[in-house]
Design an enzyme around this catalytic site. Structure first.
Site, PDB file in Angstrom:
ATOM      1  CG  HIS A 138      -2.078  -0.906   1.151  1.00  0.00           C
ATOM      2  ND1 HIS A 138      -3.272  -0.563   0.554  1.00  0.00           N
ATOM      3  CD2 HIS A 138      -2.221  -2.176   1.565  1.00  0.00           C
ATOM      4  CE1 HIS A 138      -4.115  -1.587   0.629  1.00  0.00           C
ATOM      5  NE2 HIS A 138      -3.496  -2.579   1.223  1.00  0.00           N
ATOM      6  CE  LYS A 142      -4.236  -0.377   4.446  1.00  0.00           C
ATOM      7  NZ  LYS A 142      -5.494   0.356   4.630  1.00  0.00           N
TER       8      LYS A 142
END
Length: 246
Positions: A138, A142
């Site tokens: 990600h 995040k």
């Protein structure tokens, strides 16, 4: 379908608001709420909105769970929770609310995520001795590790590999066990979300990979979930329930 967008000032909430205002899947904007940070043309709290609505879609923050479920229950509004990172105390509030209203909760609002989980279950069942590793990739902003999607996939595998244990980040030396599912979190740049699941039997390797190209797919999934949810009785619903009716 009139939608209250909760968390409308955040990145995903802003995308959701735009899609709702554009009439995606017949949605209409009832209110845009932003409780955590000032945002243009938003209401500062859910309690400040008393107008008509058919449901709430939440893309805010786990710390606001109590205020969110209290408002939804008081107004008997179906609630789609697209926020991730909840701890057990927040999950308990969500389960309590689901006794009185329909609640949809998923770690990933992309329909593809549940399909990936189903494929992984089939492979794990067919090859119970395979080594399994999940790569969870990600963007660098995040917060939760591993991601909700990685946990969703790992838990799907655990449904058939019931003795599975999760080794998150492999923090120490030691030989892997046959029970473990390795989960590795990569966080860099602007990666939307890529999940790669590797099954290695020693004689062959299966790799399942899903790559998200635009975060709008998660907002679209939440609108699909809302359209599903407003037809349901009180209870806690997941992506698996919705996909089964598509």
């Amino acid at each position: 379908m009139k939608v209250i967008v909760n968390g409308a000032g955040g990145y995903m909430g802003n995308i959701l608001r735009r899609l709702v205002e554009e009439g995606n899947q017949g949605a209409e904007l009832a209110a845009a709420v932003e409780s955590f940070a000032p945002a243009e043309n938003t209401i500062p709290s859910l309690e400040a909105f008393t107008g008509e609505a058919d449901c709430i879609i939440d893309f805010s923050h786990p710390s606001g769970t109590r205020a969110l479920v209290d408002y939804a229950v008081a107004r008997k509004l179906p609630l789609v929770i697209s926020t991730t990172g909840q701890e057990e105390k927040e999950m308990a509030l969500i389960r309590d609310a689901a006794r009185e209203i329909p609640v949809f909760f998923s770690h990933n609002m992309a329909i593809a995520a549940i399909l990936v989980g189903q494929l992984c279950k089939s492979i794990a069942k067919a090859f119970p001795d395979a080594d399994i590793e999940i790569i969870d990739h990600h963007h660098n902003r995040k917060v939760d590790v591993p991601s909700g999607t990685a946990l969703m996939i790992a838990n799907a595998i655990k449904e058939v590999k019931t003795d599975a244990t999760f080794n998150i980040g492999r923090p120490s030396n030691g030989r892997r066990t046959k029970q473990e599912i390795g989960i590795h979190a990569l966080r860099r740049g602007n990666v939307v979300g890529t999940h790669e699941i590797i099954f290695d039997t020693g004689t062959q390797t299966f790799t399942i990979r899903h790559e998200a190209h635009d975060r709008a797919m998660f907002a679209e999934g939440s609108i699909t979930a809302a359209a599903f949810l407003i037809r349901q009785k009180p209870g806690l619903y997941t992506m698996k329930d919705m996909v089964g009716q598509l």
